[in-house]
Design a protein around this motif. Structure first.
Motif, PDB file in Angstrom:
ATOM      1  N   ALA A 837      -8.816  12.308  -8.002  1.00 52.32           N
ATOM      2  CA  ALA A 837      -7.871  11.464  -7.262  1.00 52.32           C
ATOM      3  C   ALA A 837      -7.091  10.603  -8.259  1.00 52.32           C
ATOM      4  N   VAL A 841      -4.499   2.719  -8.806  1.00 48.73           N
ATOM      5  CA  VAL A 841      -3.467   2.578  -7.770  1.00 48.73           C
ATOM      6  C   VAL A 841      -3.227   1.087  -7.525  1.00 48.73           C
ATOM      7  N   TRP A 855       0.600   4.622  -9.408  1.00 49.78           N
ATOM      8  CA  TRP A 855      -0.687   5.227  -9.677  1.00 49.78           C
ATOM      9  C   TRP A 855      -0.648   5.881 -11.055  1.00 49.78           C
ATOM     10  N   TYR A 874      -0.573   5.995   4.482  1.00 52.54           N
ATOM     11  CA  TYR A 874      -0.607   4.558   4.698  1.00 52.54           C
ATOM     12  C   TYR A 874      -0.577   4.272   6.196  1.00 52.54           C
ATOM     13  N   ASN A 920      -3.834   5.154   0.578  1.00 51.55           N
ATOM     14  CA  ASN A 920      -4.479   5.890  -0.506  1.00 51.55           C
ATOM     15  C   ASN A 920      -3.530   6.977  -0.970  1.00 51.55           C
ATOM     16  N   ARG A 922      -3.057  10.887  -2.919  1.00 53.38           N
ATOM     17  CA  ARG A 922      -3.685  12.158  -3.242  1.00 53.38           C
ATOM     18  C   ARG A 922      -2.664  13.025  -3.982  1.00 53.38           C
ATOM     19  N   ALA A 932      -8.874  11.795  -1.993  1.00 53.50           N
ATOM     20  CA  ALA A 932      -8.079  10.576  -1.863  1.00 53.50           C
ATOM     21  C   ALA A 932      -8.586   9.522  -2.842  1.00 53.50           C
ATOM     22  N   SER A 933      -7.630   8.709  -3.300  1.00 61.08           N
ATOM     23  CA  SER A 933      -8.020   7.549  -4.088  1.00 61.08           C
ATOM     24  C   SER A 933      -8.670   6.511  -3.169  1.00 61.08           C
ATOM     25  N   SER A 934      -9.278   5.529  -3.773  1.00 62.94           N
ATOM     26  CA  SER A 934      -9.850   4.452  -2.960  1.00 62.94           C
ATOM     27  C   SER A 934      -8.743   3.751  -2.184  1.00 62.94           C
ATOM     28  N   SER A 935      -9.029   3.424  -0.917  1.00 64.50           N
ATOM     29  CA  SER A 935      -8.017   2.777  -0.084  1.00 64.50           C
ATOM     30  C   SER A 935      -7.696   1.392  -0.639  1.00 64.50           C
ATOM     31  N   LEU A 936      -6.408   1.085  -0.666  1.00 69.97           N
ATOM     32  CA  LEU A 936      -5.928  -0.175  -1.223  1.00 69.97           C
ATOM     33  C   LEU A 936      -5.221  -0.964  -0.127  1.00 69.97           C
TER      34      LEU A 936
END
Length: 1191
Positions: A837, A841, A855, A874, A920, A922, A932-936
């Motif tokens: 991922a 980010v 990212w 998002y 997140n 991808r 997916a990246s960690s949710s921000l």
């Protein structure tokens, strides 16, 4: 200890704040800087003994660095060996072994050093080894006798080569030996028979070893295998022992599976992270066992796992730590099964988590070098300065070393150096150079002066301001004059100094100045932005249907920016226009003279400028022209007397006699052929000749049985075909062409599918058509792999690495030879889903509705395919407004944005102000998207509010109105108040003076006094936040009339003249009724009802919508009631029971808004329901009703 903890915390803070600023700097080459290695040979370098040895080492620096080498840790004096040359201004070594010297004399471990007065950089340790392809030791191999049904292993045991050879088994005819579940080759090259059969007897089992670097193939002595069965032995013994049945007549004895490889019950396997894991189980037994695999400690990774060699080999690519564990292979037949356990452990040579980056600091600045590596076991980190262990380097009070970090505090001039980080464990090492360059340099702007940027209106504009300085300069922008700095919307400022205008307008054109400044000075640069009008086709070509031989004109007029020069291109069916003088292209049109059926198609007008383009298309259809009645035109008669002469190897001459033209001259002759060998019964067009010729020299293809016929063509059409000629046969030959449309792409992550368009029978040129498929991995394999196939149009190469380039060739051949040399095409093996991922980010919120997400791109190796782009997911979590209810807090569905290409950031538009969002990121390739990246989470600031929910009158008097409104549904922040403005509107729709009131946020009603009676007012109400006022809600209301005026409107009904008029009308109607009654009694038919329907009194018809208005808006100066109004006898205007909205005055009809926001419902007529009720009334007209219609 406390001091060390404090130091580490400070290091982390510095890394967070300074990392992005320092690592992004590139030092201009005219400034002093330590050496940087730019190119070097691989760590493990196997050389071809037939070619010169070239060991690469290139570096840059100021001053240009000098180079030296060590070999096996000892200085290597290049000047003492005449065969060794170092390239000028380079460290690259060229070792000439063309004179017979052996390459093995130069084997060893080499390391390059590049140094100048500012520091020393080191290359990796480069191990030079000569490629070896030793001969097979000569041996006498005795024939092998084996009983049918028993297992057999043929040992290959190739000589040890460097790199190891590729093993395969073939016969004397160089044909690969067939393999199956019963007979297969192991990973070690041996040939395994689970059980032998009589057909396995042969004397040419030959093991071959191919050595890739030297492109040589070594052959083992042939092995002879003789398989005997009990029947043959019994027949032999019978001749000597008088019909003795030695072995009996029982069938072959079946047996349970037993593993040939591996031999023990349990084995172990070690594999390194990122490599390929291959596990093998080969069993013997009768019947032939089947092999299956499981992983005891988890599932096999479906995307990375493949089964090869008839399920006997389990292959997992891109091994990770998760692949460690216990694997079971099971061999099973109908008599039973057996198992083998393999313990797989995964280790890892060092790999970078964060390699050190070059660092540029000004005197007295602070910075950090970080070296982080992973591995199993965990690597040890060692720091070097200019190639010397840092603990042996001169002391520097500004430098502190702590594990994987070096902290520089208040550096001094002269502290420049190159630092090496070495990460090592038992499986390998990593070496990285990173310099510290201490410079005091005023800013300089590197973007060329007076650069002109041109952009189309409504497109984004990017103005560059690339700068360098130490300390790092701060960039500011000005427009036209230096009066004020550009800040906020609509501008976006990037960290590298670039100014972005997301939506460029004409007002943004002009001169822009970027200023870069630090403590040592200031530098500026001027650039210019020109925003151009878009190119648009204002009059486009139309669909045309024309008669043959007429002219047609397609018009294409364009509007474009005057400063841009447009170029018009016309296409026919998405290709170029025919090379025909009948096609005339002008600046705004395309003319086709004397159109024919061949001119039918789709014509496209493309208008290009240097910045944009526009295009439109139109279709042309051609129909037959109406013939002149005076002359009869017909198709020509078929040609006759076809004759073949002057035969050649690939040619023949055809002649014929034309038929009757029938008043229309023959334009051309069409020659067709039939191939009785490949496609009997199908006629194909061969060539055309002008109508004035009766002979054609035909070019033919080999290996075809031709028959020819001729058709004549005039303006009416084609004649019937002539009678065919006798069959003319051409001789076979090698193919003249290779297959077309060659494609190479993977369908799975571990294969390469090579496809092509096969040659037709006509193109084959001879019998035995086949295709030689050749492939090799680009920049890895020197030798071509090849396979010959027939009657197929694709070939699958299995076991390929994921998404690597291959060179592919496909050559046609037949029994008479090979086709021409095929071209090389490039293709890629199959893609797999990304495994990583995006990291790091973060979000920069630019305004209340726009955010920019950044990212760190996923490494190409982890993408595992052709990078398509990044996908941002998002969604709105909730609003920050405290009055937002839970039911509205989660109303937004998840949304996605795609950013194509290798992007590292993107903009998210259309956000809700004053809200909390989650996102997140991808990465995705042609196969799909990765994890997916960690949710921000991020917040949007306040914006202007939406329009108030409603505006209405709750109380209306002669000189006052009470207004009520609702807060906006979209507050977009904390409301700070309301703005109410209003003005009067007279009978001619002229507006009075505008008045404005500012109201607190907690008020939702107000009473306005001292208004004029019977006067319309237009009201505007808007809410505001700290960001300003939002859109307004607009309505129109009116004060009511006083009682005296209303009474005067009704007083007309009491006037004497009016009463007399009404009586006269009633008398006339009574007389008319009497006359009708008399005529009816006399027998005459008078269709009263039909006459009334046709000539109905308009006064008693249902009122139309346009006839209904409100009494309080009467324009008559004498205040007479309007037609259709209803005024009570009390002289006052009666309101409905509800006072909530002016819509109620329209009997519940839906209110509408004009373009200016005013309310139409005040003046609209009754609803459709009222009209229907009026039509359905059965009440007969009467004088009373007629009189009421006047009141």
């Amino acid at each position: 200890m406390l001091m060390m903890d404090s130091l580490r915390n400070r290091c982390l803070v510095l890394l967070f704040f300074l990392g992005s600023a320092t690592t992004a700097l590139e030092v201009p080459l005219d400034l002093p800087q330590p050496p940087t290695i730019t190119h070097q040979s691989p760590k493990d370098y196997i050389v071809d003994p037939r070619e010169n040895i070239v060991i690469h080492c290139e570096a840059r620096g100021k001053p240009h660095p000098s180079f030296s080498w060590t070999r096996n840790g000892i200085h290597f004096d290049v000047d003492k060996d005449a065969k060794v040359i170092m390239k000028p201004r380079s460290g690259t070594l060229v070792i000439d072994i063309s004179g017979g010297e052996k390459a093995e004399a130069y084997e060893g471990v080499y390391q390059c050093t590049a140094r100048n007065e500012h520091g020393t950089a080191l290359s990796n340790n480069i191990i030079i080894r000569q490629s070896r392809s030793p001969l097979w030791s000569k041996e006498q191999i005795k024939p092998i006798f084996v009983q049918e049904g028993m297992p057999l292993v043929l040992r290959c045991q190739p000589p040890a080569g460097l790199p190891p050879p590729i093993i395969f088994w073939m016969d004397n005819n160089f044909q690969r030996l067939p393999q199956s579940r019963r007979v297969s080759q192991g990973l070690n090259g041996d040939l395994y028979f689970s059980n032998v059969m009589t057909e396995d007897s042969r004397s040419d089992y030959i093991c071959y070893a191919r050595f890739p670097h030297t492109q040589t193939i070594q052959q083992k002595q042939p092995i002879t295998v003789r398989v005997f069965n009990t029947d043959a032995i019994n027949e032999t013994m019978e001749a000597y022992l008088n019909d003795t049945d030695l072995f009996g007549d029982e069938p072959l004895e079946e047996r349970q599976p037993v593993f040939l490889v591996p031999s023990d019950f349990v084995s172990a396997k070690l594999v390194l992270r990122g490599q390929v894991l291959e596990l093998e189980c080969i069993a013997e037994g009768l019947p032939t066992p089947e092999i299956s695999w499981i992983k005891v400690s988890g599932e096999l990774p479906a995307k990375r796992t493949s089964f090869q060699n008839f399920e006997k080999t389990l292959r997992i690519v891109h091994v990770s730590e998760a692949d460690a564990g216990e694997y079971h292979c099971t061999a099973k037949n109908r008599l039973g099964s057996t198992h083998h356990i393999i313990h797989v452990s995964v280790k890892a040579s060092p790999y970078w988590i964060s390699a050190p980056q070059n660092l540029v600091l000004a005197p007295l600045e602070t910075g950090v070098l970080t070296c982080r590596a992973g591995g199993n076991p965990k690597p040890t980190i060692a720091w070097f300065m200019n190639g010397v262990p840092i603990e042996n380097s001169p002391e520097d009070s500004s430098r502190t070393v702590e594990d994987d970090t070096i902290i520089f505090t208040e550096v001094q001039t002269g502290s420049s150096a190159v630092y090496q980080c070495n990460a090592t464990n038992e499986y390998g090492y990593l070496l990285s150079n990173a310099f510290l360059n201490v410079l005091a340099e005023p800013p300089r702007v590197l973007t060329p002066l007076n650069t002109v940027y041109q952009v189309i209106m409504d497109k984004p504009a990017f103005l560059n301001c690339v700068s360098f300085g130490s300390p790092i300069p701060r960039v500011t922008w000005f427009k036209d004059s230096r009066s004020s700095i550009l800040v906020g919307d609509p501008y976006v400022f990037h960290d590298n100094g670039t100014l972005e205008i997301p939506v460029a307008r004409v007002v943004h054109s002009g001169k822009y100045t970027c200023v870069a400044r630090n403590s040592l000075g200031i530098s500026e640069n001027h650039v210019y932005l020109e925003v151009k009008e878009p190119t648009r086709i204002v009059k486009q070509p139309e669909y045309m249907v024309v008669q043959r031989n007429s002219d047609v004109v397609f018009v294409c007029k364009v509007k474009h920016d005057p400063s841009l020069i447009p170029t018009m291109i016309w296409l026919k069916d998405n290709g170029e226009l025919p090379d025909d003088e009948r096609f005339i292209v002008d600046s705004e049109s395309l003319t086709i003279r004397e159109v024919t059926e061949n001119d039918e198609g789709t014509y496209t007008c493309i208008m290009n400028t240097t910045l944009d383009q526009d295009s439109v298309s139109a279709k042309l259809s051609v129909v037959e022209a109406t013939p002149t009645p005076a002359v009869m035109y017909e198709k020509p008669d078929a040609p006759t007397d076809l004759e073949l002469t002057d035969p050649g190897v690939r040619s023949v001459q055809l002649s014929w006699i034309p038929g009757d033209e029938h008043n229309s001259p023959i334009k051309k002759f069409l020659i067709q052929y039939e191939d009785a060998l490949h496609s009997s019964g199908t006629w194909n067009n061969l060539t055309e000749v002008p109508g004035t010729k009766t002979m054609a020299h035909l070019k033919l293809s080999p290996y075809v049985h031709y028959s020819f016929r001729v058709l004549a063509v005039n303006d009416v059409g084609y004649s019937l075909p002539s009678l065919p000629t006798h069959v003319y046969k051409t001789k076979p030959a090698a193919p003249d062409e290779n297959p077309s449309d060659i494609k190479a792409m993977g369908m799975e992550h571990s294969n390469l599918v090579i496809s092509w368009k096969p040659l037709t029978g006509l193109q084959s040129n001879g019998p035995g058509l086949q295709y030689n498929i050749m492939w090799r991995q680009m920049d890895v394999d020197k030798d071509w792999n090849s396979e010959t196939v027939a009657n197929v149009s694709k070939f699958v190469v299995a076991g390929t690495p994921t998404f690597v380039p291959y060179e592919v060739k496909v050559q046609a051949l037949n029994d008479y030879g090979n086709g021409p040399k095929p071209p090389i095409i490039i293709g890629y093996s199959g893609e797999d889903l990304p495994v990583s991922a995006p990291e790091n980010v973060w979000v920069r919120v630019q305004n209340s509705t726009l955010a920019e997400v950044h990212w760190e791109p996923v490494p190409a190796k982890a993408v595992r395919g052709r990078l398509q782009g990044y996908r941002v997911y998002y969604w709105k979590e909730r609003s920050l407004h405290r009055h937002t209810t839970h039911s509205h807090a989660h109303h937004m569905e998840q949304q996605t944005l795609n950013f194509t290409g290798n992007r590292s950031h993107g903009k998210i538009p259309g956000l809700h102000p004053y809200s909390i969002y989650l996102l997140n990121v991808r990465v995705f390739n042609g196969r799909g998207e990765g994890p997916a990246s960690s949710s921000l989470s991020f917040k949007t600031p306040e914006g202007v509010p939406g329009r108030p929910a409603f505006l209405r009158v709750t109380n209306s008097n002669l000189d006052s109105l009470t207004l009520e409104w609702g807060p906006p549904h979209e507050r977009n922040g904390h409301l700070t108040g309301y703005i109410l403005t209003y003005q009067s509107v007279n009978n001619t729709n002229e507006f009075g003076q505008l008045k404005e009131l500012v109201l607190p946020p907690n008020e939702t009603s107000i009473t306005l006094h001292n208004l004029k009676y019977s006067m319309r007012y237009k009201f505007y109400i808007s809410a505001k936040t700290l960001k300003g006022p939002g859109s307004s809600t607009t309505e129109e209301f009116a004060t009511i009339m006083d009682g005296a005026m209303a009474s005067r409107q009704v007083d007309i009904a009491t006037q004497g003249w009016f009463i007399g008029l009404m009586c006269a009308i009633a008398l006339l109607i009574l007389i008319l009724l009497i006359v009708c009654f008399i005529k009816r009694n006399k027998g005459g038919k008078y269709p009263v009802k039909e006459k009334e329907a046709a000539h109905a009194d308009p006064e008693v018809q249902p009122m139309k919508d346009d006839d209904i208005t409100f009494g309080e808006y009467s324009d008559n100066e004498d205040h007479k009631p309007l037609k259709g109004s209803r005024t009570p006898s009390s002289g006052t205007v009666k309101r409905d029971e509800s006072d909530d909205s002016l819509v109620d005055y329209g009997e519940g009809g839906d209110g509408q808004f004009n373009e200016d926001g005013s309310f139409i419902g005040q003046y609209s007529g009754k609803t459709e329901r009222d009209g229907v009720q009026a039509h359905e009334s059965s009440e007969a007209p009467s004088p009373v009703n007629a009189m009421n219609s006047f009141v």
